[in-house]
Design a protein around this motif. Sequence first.
Motif, PDB file in Angstrom:
ATOM      1  N   ALA A 187       1.257  -0.790  -0.217  1.00 27.96           N
ATOM      2  CA  ALA A 187      -0.619   0.132   0.085  1.00 27.96           C
ATOM      3  C   ALA A 187       0.390   0.963  -0.529  1.00 27.96           C
ATOM      4  O   ALA A 187       0.576   2.673  -0.270  1.00 27.96           O
ATOM      5  CB  ALA A 187      -0.510   0.220   1.346  1.00 27.96           C
ATOM      6  N   ALA A 188       1.855   1.041   0.398  1.00 29.21           N
ATOM      7  CA  ALA A 188       3.360   1.747   0.277  1.00 29.21           C
ATOM      8  C   ALA A 188       3.776   2.274  -0.739  1.00 29.21           C
ATOM      9  O   ALA A 188       4.406   3.459  -0.966  1.00 29.21           O
ATOM     10  CB  ALA A 188       4.224   1.966   0.876  1.00 29.21           C
ATOM     11  N   ARG A 189       2.774   1.837  -2.608  1.00 31.19           N
ATOM     12  CA  ARG A 189       3.540   2.900  -3.705  1.00 31.19           C
ATOM     13  C   ARG A 189       2.900   4.110  -4.002  1.00 31.19           C
ATOM     14  O   ARG A 189       1.584   4.120  -3.777  1.00 31.19           O
ATOM     15  CB  ARG A 189       3.077   1.377  -4.587  1.00 31.19           C
ATOM     16  N   THR A 190       3.913   4.520  -4.715  1.00 26.94           N
ATOM     17  CA  THR A 190       3.084   5.835  -4.976  1.00 26.94           C
ATOM     18  C   THR A 190       3.250   5.991  -6.423  1.00 26.94           C
ATOM     19  O   THR A 190       1.927   6.868  -6.625  1.00 26.94           O
ATOM     20  CB  THR A 190       3.942   7.183  -4.193  1.00 26.94           C
ATOM     21  N   TYR A 191       3.785   6.592  -7.222  1.00 27.34           N
ATOM     22  CA  TYR A 191       3.890   6.696  -8.248  1.00 27.34           C
ATOM     23  C   TYR A 191       3.345   5.985  -9.455  1.00 27.34           C
ATOM     24  O   TYR A 191       1.976   6.349  -9.688  1.00 27.34           O
ATOM     25  CB  TYR A 191       5.283   6.951  -9.054  1.00 27.34           C
ATOM     26  N   ALA A 192       2.987   5.079  -8.795  1.00 32.76           N
ATOM     27  CA  ALA A 192       2.475   3.909 -10.031  1.00 32.76           C
ATOM     28  C   ALA A 192       0.735   3.828  -9.399  1.00 32.76           C
ATOM     29  O   ALA A 192       0.054   3.967 -10.370  1.00 32.76           O
ATOM     30  CB  ALA A 192       2.446   2.008  -9.139  1.00 32.76           C
ATOM     31  N   ARG A 193      -0.108   4.405  -8.539  1.00 34.12           N
ATOM     32  CA  ARG A 193      -0.811   4.987  -8.378  1.00 34.12           C
ATOM     33  C   ARG A 193      -1.985   6.114  -9.320  1.00 34.12           C
ATOM     34  O   ARG A 193      -3.065   6.106  -9.694  1.00 34.12           O
ATOM     35  CB  ARG A 193      -1.560   5.352  -6.863  1.00 34.12           C
ATOM     36  N   SER A 194      -0.992   6.801  -9.008  1.00 29.00           N
ATOM     37  CA  SER A 194      -1.332   8.505 -10.303  1.00 29.00           C
ATOM     38  C   SER A 194      -0.685   8.122 -11.691  1.00 29.00           C
ATOM     39  O   SER A 194      -1.383   8.755 -12.688  1.00 29.00           O
ATOM     40  CB  SER A 194      -0.720   9.740  -9.747  1.00 29.00           C
ATOM     41  N   LEU A 195       0.393   7.532 -12.275  1.00 34.83           N
ATOM     42  CA  LEU A 195       0.151   7.060 -13.146  1.00 34.83           C
ATOM     43  C   LEU A 195       0.190   5.795 -14.000  1.00 34.83           C
ATOM     44  O   LEU A 195       1.136   4.857 -14.099  1.00 34.83           O
ATOM     45  CB  LEU A 195       2.439   7.217 -13.193  1.00 34.83           C
ATOM     46  N   PRO A 196      -0.878   5.168 -14.000  1.00 30.98           N
ATOM     47  CA  PRO A 196      -0.970   3.904 -14.220  1.00 30.98           C
ATOM     48  C   PRO A 196      -0.656   3.049 -15.522  1.00 30.98           C
ATOM     49  O   PRO A 196      -1.512   2.717 -17.041  1.00 30.98           O
ATOM     50  CB  PRO A 196      -2.814   4.084 -14.050  1.00 30.98           C
ATOM     51  N   ILE A 197       0.256   3.572 -15.921  1.00 32.94           N
ATOM     52  CA  ILE A 197       1.190   2.954 -17.077  1.00 32.94           C
ATOM     53  C   ILE A 197       2.407   2.021 -16.632  1.00 32.94           C
ATOM     54  O   ILE A 197       2.503   1.874 -15.893  1.00 32.94           O
ATOM     55  CB  ILE A 197       2.040   4.287 -17.658  1.00 32.94           C
ATOM     56  N   VAL A 198       2.360   0.833 -17.914  1.00 30.74           N
ATOM     57  CA  VAL A 198       3.792  -0.019 -18.207  1.00 30.74           C
ATOM     58  C   VAL A 198       4.665   0.417 -19.255  1.00 30.74           C
ATOM     59  O   VAL A 198       4.676   0.103 -20.238  1.00 30.74           O
ATOM     60  CB  VAL A 198       3.030  -1.153 -18.542  1.00 30.74           C
ATOM     61  N   PRO A 199       5.622   1.360 -18.739  1.00 33.36           N
ATOM     62  CA  PRO A 199       6.671   1.240 -19.879  1.00 33.36           C
ATOM     63  C   PRO A 199       7.455  -0.045 -20.158  1.00 33.36           C
ATOM     64  O   PRO A 199       8.026  -0.414 -19.250  1.00 33.36           O
ATOM     65  CB  PRO A 199       7.525   2.158 -18.858  1.00 33.36           C
ATOM     66  N   VAL A 200       7.779   0.032 -21.040  1.00 35.54           N
ATOM     67  CA  VAL A 200       8.391  -1.170 -21.828  1.00 35.54           C
ATOM     68  C   VAL A 200       9.895  -0.898 -22.501  1.00 35.54           C
ATOM     69  O   VAL A 200      10.682  -0.664 -23.036  1.00 35.54           O
ATOM     70  CB  VAL A 200       7.631  -1.279 -22.789  1.00 35.54           C
ATOM     71  N   ARG A 201       9.681   0.914 -23.078  1.00 34.80           N
ATOM     72  CA  ARG A 201      10.940   1.352 -24.215  1.00 34.80           C
ATOM     73  C   ARG A 201      11.127   3.408 -23.685  1.00 34.80           C
ATOM     74  O   ARG A 201      10.200   3.459 -22.995  1.00 34.80           O
ATOM     75  CB  ARG A 201      10.838   1.291 -25.324  1.00 34.80           C
ATOM     76  N   ALA A 202      12.272   3.504 -24.235  1.00 35.24           N
ATOM     77  CA  ALA A 202      12.318   4.817 -23.407  1.00 35.24           C
ATOM     78  C   ALA A 202      13.296   5.054 -23.920  1.00 35.24           C
ATOM     79  O   ALA A 202      14.713   5.022 -23.986  1.00 35.24           O
ATOM     80  CB  ALA A 202      12.501   5.066 -22.024  1.00 35.24           C
ATOM     81  N   ARG A 203      13.638   6.370 -23.769  1.00 39.55           N
ATOM     82  CA  ARG A 203      14.380   7.251 -25.180  1.00 39.55           C
ATOM     83  C   ARG A 203      14.894   8.714 -24.587  1.00 39.55           C
ATOM     84  O   ARG A 203      13.116   9.291 -25.219  1.00 39.55           O
ATOM     85  CB  ARG A 203      14.443   6.498 -26.218  1.00 39.55           C
ATOM     86  N   GLY A 204      15.522   9.437 -24.261  1.00 45.01           N
ATOM     87  CA  GLY A 204      15.636  10.852 -23.798  1.00 45.01           C
ATOM     88  C   GLY A 204      14.240  11.381 -22.747  1.00 45.01           C
ATOM     89  O   GLY A 204      14.252  10.854 -21.880  1.00 45.01           O
ATOM     90  N   LEU A 205      13.621  12.183 -23.795  1.00 39.37           N
ATOM     91  CA  LEU A 205      12.189  12.944 -23.113  1.00 39.37           C
ATOM     92  C   LEU A 205      11.123  11.691 -23.096  1.00 39.37           C
ATOM     93  O   LEU A 205      10.365  11.590 -22.324  1.00 39.37           O
ATOM     94  CB  LEU A 205      11.832  14.317 -23.481  1.00 39.37           C
ATOM     95  N   THR A 206      11.375  10.596 -23.815  1.00 39.16           N
ATOM     96  CA  THR A 206      10.030   9.924 -24.557  1.00 39.16           C
ATOM     97  C   THR A 206       9.794   8.169 -23.496  1.00 39.16           C
ATOM     98  O   THR A 206      10.618   7.741 -23.551  1.00 39.16           O
ATOM     99  CB  THR A 206       9.955   9.388 -25.909  1.00 39.16           C
ATOM    100  N   ILE A 207       8.493   7.910 -23.428  1.00 40.67           N
ATOM    101  CA  ILE A 207       8.895   6.920 -22.374  1.00 40.67           C
ATOM    102  C   ILE A 207       7.639   6.428 -23.715  1.00 40.67           C
ATOM    103  O   ILE A 207       6.473   6.648 -24.045  1.00 40.67           O
ATOM    104  CB  ILE A 207       8.212   6.613 -21.226  1.00 40.67           C
TER     105      ILE A 207
END
Length: 458
Positions: free
Chosen positions: A28-48
């Motif tokens: 229940a202590a998770r934080t960012y996952a609550r307001s950002l319900p996304i599943v990142p799989v790739r990222a580069r620079g500014l972009t996820i």
Amino acid sequence: MAVTEPAPIAPAAAHEGILRRQSLRESAARTYARSLPIVPVRARGLTIEGADGRRYLDCLSGAGTLALGHNHPVVLEAIKKVLDSGAPLHILDLATPVKDAFTTELFATLPPQLASDARIQFCGPAGTDAVEAALKLVRTATGRNGVLAFTGAYHGMTAGALDASGGATDVRVTRLPYPHDYRCPFGIGGERGAELAARWTENLLDDPKGGAPAPAGMILEPVQGEGGVIPAPDEWLRRMRRITAARSIPLIADEVQTGVGRTGTFWAVEHSDIVPDVMVMSKAIGGSLPLAVIVYRSELDTWQPGAHAGTFRGNQLAMAAGAATLAYVRENRLAARAATLGARMLARLQGLAAAHSCIGDVRGRGLMIGVELVDPDSTARDALVPPPAPALAATVQRECLNRGLIVELGGRHCAVVRLLPPLTLTDEQAVAVLDRFADALAAAERSTPRRADSGQSY
């Protein structure tokens, strides 16, 4: 910059399943996952890019960790070089060429007066452990136990770091007023408010009946991040340096979030031209990997071997990535770039504030920017400024995410929208970020119910 919608990387059911299993398995202590319900799989620079195929402009940057954005080529090359070399990945606190190169590069970025007579302690891999080390260091060196800290502070989540943070209770920390131009604790703001805050501090330390335990050190953030993106006035910082130096109180600068060019100078203390006795560093110094250190004046180095230890103090990959990041920021003058682009972004946001009464204040330094949202229609009496509007801020954050923009909330009441883009942000990307934010703000205003007493919306 338009948001593209490529084909999903994973079926929608799989994407949703990952999020569902996270909510069932993680604490229940998770934080960012609550307001950002996304599943990142790739990222580069500014972009996820998420598992559902959506792309996002990331203005959270690992809470300020990613000075060069995601997967910068110089960082990847540094990591690959260590992996290909066969070098040990875990070395406790033994000397290695990788560690030597990192330390040399780090010292090259420090204020010269500190670097010329400094020691470094490699800590556990999080900034909060470096804070613990700093507090332990000054207590050992001075023989005193008290700590001076400030309202609104955030120094980490371990016991000692939490004691020095703003929400702590029942601790041996003396809390001092941090100057806040918009919500000044003295109701004045500006230079006069900062002067009163400094005078309060000085008077308390010199008052034999002030009730403050003998301080081993003073810890402060040159810009409060979680506290709401509040830059300390330069003259106030200089005053804190004079106050502590005159009383032989070590001054600890927490540069975990402000360091490595974030505020427009390599280290935020350079704005005021002060030299602290101890600097706490983490986040960006590891080039996206876990790393934390303290650097301090040699005369404080009085503790015994093993006084602050930890199994994971020798992260070779982080040191290599960190050295590459520090060198890239220094060689490409990204701190100066952050100052220029940050000023431009602040100016546009201040223009936006003129057209939206729900923006109470726009503030920051470099690419560390905060927008405080307020309720301009409040009927609260005797309020010098409108009360914060955390519900509106949460709506703005959701609307930003809907438009492919990741932002964070902070401040005392979570009513400050925070922008922490990478220092590699281009002019075009900065425009795209602010366009999406402006659109999200307008949408959030439209969805906010009108007040019955005023007939107005935010």
